[in-house]
Design a protein around this motif. Structure first.
Motif, PDB file in Angstrom:
ATOM      1  N   TRP A  73     -29.024  11.398  62.052  1.00 38.45           N
ATOM      2  CA  TRP A  73     -28.125  11.866  61.011  1.00 38.45           C
ATOM      3  C   TRP A  73     -27.771  10.728  60.081  1.00 38.45           C
ATOM      4  CZ3 TRP A  73     -26.707  11.538  66.147  1.00 38.45           C
ATOM      5  CH2 TRP A  73     -25.660  10.669  66.469  1.00 38.45           C
ATOM      6  N   THR A  81     -24.730  16.154  59.398  1.00 30.46           N
ATOM      7  CA  THR A  81     -26.064  16.185  58.799  1.00 30.46           C
ATOM      8  C   THR A  81     -27.159  16.000  59.850  1.00 30.46           C
ATOM      9  OG1 THR A  81     -26.040  13.797  58.370  1.00 30.46           O
ATOM     10  CG2 THR A  81     -25.179  15.220  56.634  1.00 30.46           C
ATOM     11  N   ARG A  83     -30.089  16.251  62.365  1.00 31.51           N
ATOM     12  CA  ARG A  83     -31.281  17.087  62.432  1.00 31.51           C
ATOM     13  C   ARG A  83     -32.115  16.652  63.632  1.00 31.51           C
ATOM     14  NH1 ARG A  83     -28.792  18.876  58.915  1.00 31.51           N
ATOM     15  NH2 ARG A  83     -29.409  19.795  56.932  1.00 31.51           N
ATOM     16  N   LEU A  97     -32.537  14.233  53.467  1.00 30.60           N
ATOM     17  CA  LEU A  97     -32.056  15.380  54.229  1.00 30.60           C
ATOM     18  C   LEU A  97     -31.651  16.482  53.269  1.00 30.60           C
ATOM     19  CD1 LEU A  97     -29.746  14.065  57.086  1.00 30.60           C
ATOM     20  CD2 LEU A  97     -31.912  15.253  57.317  1.00 30.60           C
TER      21      LEU A  97
END
Ligand code: ZN
Length: 98
Positions: A73, A81, A83, A97
């Motif tokens: 993130w 955020t 992932r 992102l």
């Protein structure tokens, strides 16, 4: 002048934990992608809740439960955020992102 003593007594806890099957993640580290700072961690995925899977933002293919993969993130934008990436996809990731 005082010589620095090597920290021979540094705790080895982290290494020991890595040997346990219970451990799910490696030590977090920070990587830069295109000037963005990411907190990066590997996970075995064995802690996945039943039926939970993630879509890799690079290849758009689902990460199978139990597959060791990378979680990352944006340090500045926050953990929201976060992932999940295939390990090889994280290497390809260009730092944007969505
Ligand atoms: Zn992928």
């Amino acid at each position: 002048m005082v010589a620095k003593r090597p920290r021979r007594n540094a705790p080895k806890r982290e290494y020991r934990e890595l040997d346990l099957n219970l451990v799910r993640t490696s030590l977090p580290k920070v990587e830069f992608k295109r000037g963005n700072e990411f907190q990066v961690q590997q996970t075995s995925g064995t802690n996945a809740e039943a039926g939970k899977s993630w879509l890799c933002p690079v290849c758009r293919i689902e990460i199978e439960p139990g597959l060791t993969h990378t979680v990352a993130w944006d340090l500045h934008r926050g953990v929201e955020t976060r992932r999940h990436f295939h390990n090889h996809c994280w290497k390809l990731f260009d730092g944007m992102l969505t």
